[in-house]
Write a protein that holds these residues in place. Structure first.
Motif, PDB file in Angstrom:
ATOM      1  N   THR A 156       0.844  -1.198   0.000  1.00 10.90           N
ATOM      2  CA  THR A 156       0.000   0.000   0.000  1.00 10.90           C
ATOM      3  C   THR A 156       0.875   1.242   0.000  1.00 10.90           C
ATOM      4  N   ASP A 157       0.313   2.319  -0.524  1.00 12.86           N
ATOM      5  CA  ASP A 157       1.059   3.577  -0.560  1.00 12.86           C
ATOM      6  C   ASP A 157       1.314   4.111   0.847  1.00 12.86           C
ATOM      7  N   PHE A 158       0.338   3.928   1.747  1.00 13.25           N
ATOM      8  CA  PHE A 158       0.538   4.400   3.123  1.00 13.25           C
ATOM      9  C   PHE A 158       1.770   3.736   3.730  1.00 13.25           C
ATOM     10  N   THR A 159       1.894   2.436   3.542  1.00 13.21           N
ATOM     11  CA  THR A 159       3.045   1.708   4.082  1.00 13.21           C
ATOM     12  C   THR A 159       4.338   2.214   3.463  1.00 13.21           C
ATOM     13  N   GLN A 402      -1.361  -4.685   6.463  1.00 13.04           N
ATOM     14  CA  GLN A 402      -2.585  -5.348   6.900  1.00 13.04           C
ATOM     15  C   GLN A 402      -3.620  -4.362   7.426  1.00 13.04           C
ATOM     16  N   PHE A 403      -3.141  -3.281   8.061  1.00  9.31           N
ATOM     17  CA  PHE A 403      -4.067  -2.337   8.689  1.00  9.31           C
ATOM     18  C   PHE A 403      -3.994  -0.943   8.063  1.00  9.31           C
ATOM     19  N   ALA A 404      -3.466  -0.863   6.849  1.00 10.15           N
ATOM     20  CA  ALA A 404      -3.258   0.447   6.227  1.00 10.15           C
ATOM     21  C   ALA A 404      -4.558   1.202   5.999  1.00 10.15           C
ATOM     22  N   ASN A 405      -5.661   0.491   5.812  1.00 13.97           N
ATOM     23  CA  ASN A 405      -6.936   1.153   5.529  1.00 13.97           C
ATOM     24  C   ASN A 405      -7.729   1.479   6.785  1.00 13.97           C
ATOM     25  N   ARG A 406      -7.160   1.201   7.930  1.00  9.14           N
ATOM     26  CA  ARG A 406      -7.855   1.495   9.183  1.00  9.14           C
ATOM     27  C   ARG A 406      -7.355   2.835   9.724  1.00  9.14           C
ATOM     28  N   ARG A 407      -8.286   3.742   9.882  1.00  6.27           N
ATOM     29  CA  ARG A 407      -7.927   5.099  10.254  1.00  6.27           C
ATOM     30  C   ARG A 407      -7.217   5.160  11.612  1.00  6.27           C
ATOM     31  N   TRP A 408      -7.637   4.321  12.546  1.00  4.14           N
ATOM     32  CA  TRP A 408      -7.041   4.375  13.881  1.00  4.14           C
ATOM     33  C   TRP A 408      -5.553   4.025  13.831  1.00  4.14           C
ATOM     34  N   CYS A 411      -3.628   6.955  12.447  1.00  7.51           N
ATOM     35  CA  CYS A 411      -3.459   8.012  13.462  1.00  7.51           C
ATOM     36  C   CYS A 411      -2.381   7.626  14.473  1.00  7.51           C
ATOM     37  N   VAL A 412      -2.430   6.378  14.948  1.00  3.60           N
ATOM     38  CA  VAL A 412      -1.417   5.912  15.899  1.00  3.60           C
ATOM     39  C   VAL A 412      -0.035   5.944  15.254  1.00  3.60           C
ATOM     40  N   GLY A 413       0.039   5.486  14.007  1.00  2.00           N
ATOM     41  CA  GLY A 413       1.316   5.468  13.309  1.00  2.00           C
ATOM     42  C   GLY A 413       1.894   6.856  13.120  1.00  2.00           C
TER      43      GLY A 413
END
Length: 665
Positions: A156-159, A402-408, A411-413
């Motif tokens: 994912t791009d977020f990762t 695995q959790f890139a699409n989870r907003r929480w 935010c934590v990251g």
């Protein structure tokens, strides 16, 4: 209809290429920013910031300027001395492994030969250029390889962007780019090992160049970080399993290059195969030279090993030097390890096991070294774990994917990332300083590693520490101090005990001292003072221990006498300080002294518009080996409002009774 909609949602090959190019544009922008930031930091840094890097710089200088690994000459130069040295065959050597400093010395020789710049006259220019070549450029190459790894293995791009941003701005490797150290180059070499290793074992791409790169950089990582030998063995084992022939014929010869260099340079430096740092705790570390004992005879601060294993474990993980408290992004790595079974289908699962195993074993190794519980000394990070940074960054990829699409999680990251960026940039101009959490804990009174100065046996109300007694061998003990005056003339202050048998019989507690002061050839003071030794030794003020047999003494003369014994315009007791060693003209060996200091504020011309507040400070070097107990005293005058130094006068002992030139070596 549904199939058509799904087909339109899938990215086309052109979109994939476009997205990839866009990401690489962002990667290049991030690399450019971090390159500019770190280049500016290096160019504004001060060389020789700590004993750690000075030890390596001393070797570099000695190899090029004198053709030897002995650092005696440069170690005596002001600003170059280091505690990270050993005494071997009556010479000083750096305690650091010599391979890396030898390579830097070769680089320095080229710079000196081509440009004429040298570390004697052009310290800043040469040091900055070398740091750019050995720290910044390898780190930028490593960051570019990390970009390639996340582009290939992250989903994912977020990762991808999270890991690249963290690599560029959020690790505690960043401040160490400003200093000559082994951690920066070891981390860069670890990345240069990981990339070909992953291409071979994860992608099945068994090109010879990957085996060459993996072999050379795995071993060079080991040469700079001893615990990385485990990583070298793991790399060899994995590659041997993948392709035994190329591992033996390509990987192994490449690995022998830095390994041979390590032992050849070590033999040239030590005369043996065993590195100097493996002699810790022996006579090579625990020496005394010219009256000065090795720092390691009585370590200070964090080096005292005050913490229990449990406390040490806490501070190494969540405390003042904590891996997770200073760099919370590694909590994501920790959770990725915890969920390693859920990553069964992820390409990077083998790397998760490698990074977890290396971290546990290396951390456990240092936890067993109870004699070295010092957190890596006074530095901004748990230094001996820094080379594992690339492993930790890559290991967080499966969790982020695995959790890139989870907003929480995002935010934590991001919160963890911001805190890590702060920790990485807090010591940006000097990595050899305590972490911000350490300073916070210290101010709160939760930790105390500083050793309190030895208290005086009695109050010190005068700058003179003792009044010597006349003996048959030395009937009139004396001491003489000299130093430059503000007008360029020489000040000579002589204090001596005046022997008087009549006085001793009538008043055994009373001693008379003669004080003469010359300014150049002019006699500016000649005074005699009678002192009640019992009151002096009890720490009484000059008003009490000074006696006046001649009653025709004016108040002005008495006040002048009081000020002389105060060492300042007004009275104030002297506070004890640390132990230091001072070289004087009396002998070649240094005197072991205890520092003492006092200061008072004085307002002059209070009834005029020219009123000025001044602060007088007197620093003493006290030793019982010299008559009157003082080896040096220094008086400084500061502007009380601005703190600006206005004048300073230093007088050091140059002659004393009962002293002769002695040497221990």
């Amino acid at each position: 209809m549904t199939n058509t909609a799904l087909a339109t949602d899938l990215p086309t090959s052109d979109q994939i290429v476009h997205n990839t190019r866009l990401r690489w544009c962002i990667y290049i922008l991030l690399l450019t920013v971090t390159a500019g930031q770190n280049l500016a930091a290096i160019m504004n840094s001060v060389p020789l910031q700590s004993a750690n890097d000075r030890s390596r710089w001393c070797t570099v200088w000695s190899l090029v300027e004198e053709g030897t690994y002995q650092i005696d000459t440069i170690n005596d130069r002001s600003g170059w001395s280091s505690i990270d040295k050993v005494r071997h065959q009556d010479h000083f050597y750096s305690s650091k492994p010599p391979l890396f400093p030898t390579m830097v010395a070769g680089l320095y020789w080229l710079i000196k030969t081509i440009t004429g710049l040298n570390l004697n006259q052009n310290l800043y220019d040469v040091a900055h250029l070398i740091l750019i070549l050995v720290n910044l450029i390898p780190m930028l190459i490593a960051l570019a390889l990390i970009c390639r790894m996340v582009e290939k293995y992250a989903q994912t791009d977020f990762t991808r962007f999270f890991v690249v941003i963290a690599s560029c701005f959020a690790t505690l490797l960043t401040p160490f780019l400003l200093t000559l150290n082994n951690h920066s180059i070891a981390a860069s070499c670890a990345v240069c090992t990981l990339y070909p290793l992953m291409r071979i074992i994860l992608d099945g791409d068994q090109k010879k160049r990957y085996f060459v790169l993996a072999g050379f950089f795995a071993m060079f990582t080991c040469c700079n970080e001893l615990p990385a030998a485990l990583f070298g063995l793991v790399t060899f084992g994995l590659l041997f399993k993948a392709n035994p022939r190329l591992t033996l014929l390509v990987f192994s010869p490449a690995a022998l290059i830095p390994l041979i260099g390590f032992f050849v340079t070590n033999y040239a430096a030590t005369g043996g195969w065993k590195p100097f740092y493996m002699y810790y705790g022996t006579e090579k570390y625990l020496y005394e030279h010219k009256g000065i004992p090795s720092y390691w005879n009585n370590p200070q601060g964090l080096d005292q090993n005050l913490d229990s294993p449990l406390v040490y474990f806490f501070h190494c993980t969540l405390g003042h030097h904590g891996i997770f408290s200073l760099s919370p992004i590694y909590l994501l790595t920790l959770f990725s390890w915890v969920r390693i079974r859920q990553a069964a289908q992820h390409t990077l699962r083998p790397l998760l096991w490698i990074s977890l195993g290396l971290t546990v074993i290396v951390f456990g190794f240092y936890m067993t070294r109870t004699g070295n519980y010092n957190y890596g000394g006074n530095s901004a990070a748990l230094r001996w774990m820094l080379w594992l940074t690339p492993f930790w960054l890559i290991s967080m990829i499966p969790l982020l994917d695995q959790f890139a699409n989870r907003r929480w999680l995002q935010c934590v990251g991001v919160l963890c990332l911001l805190l890590s960026v702060f920790s990485a940039h807090h010591p940006l101009h000097n990595p050899w300083r305590a972490p911000w959490i350490f300073s916070w804990f210290k101010e709160a009174g939760w930790i105390q590693y500083e050793q309190r100065p030895t208290a005086f046996k009695r109050p010190h109300s005068s700058w003179l520490a003792s009044i010597p007694e006349s003996t048959p061998e030395v009937p009139e003990p004396f001491v003489e101090f000299t130093g430059p005056a503000n007008d360029g003339r020489l000040i000579r202050l002589r204090i001596s005990v005046v022997k008087s048998e009549e006085q001793q019989s009538k008043a055994p507690n009373l001693r008379t001292i003669q004080v003469t002061r010359h300014l150049g050839s002019d006699l500016v003071q000649s005074s005699r003072y009678s002192i009640d030794v019992a009151k002096f030794n009890a720490g009484k003020w000059p008003e009490e221990f000074l006696q006046w047999p001649n009653e025709n003494v004016s108040d002005a003369e008495k006040y002048a006498a009081y000020r002389f014994f105060y060492g300042m315009p007004r009275r104030r007791a002297y506070n004890p300080g640390k132990t230091r060693h001072l070289f004087t003209p009396l002998r070649q060996d240094a005197y072991r002294c205890q520092l003492a200091a006092s200061q008072v504020a004085v307002t002059i011309a209070a009834d005029t518009q020219a009123e000025k507040k001044l602060r007088y400070r007197t620093d003493l070097w006290l030793t019982d080996q010299i008559p009157f107990g003082v080896a040096q005293f220094e008086t400084s005058v500061y502007d009380g409002s601005k703190g600006q130094l206005l004048s300073r006068q230093t007088l050091i002992v140059t002659s004393a009774s009962g002293q002769s030139a002695e040497t221990t070596e």
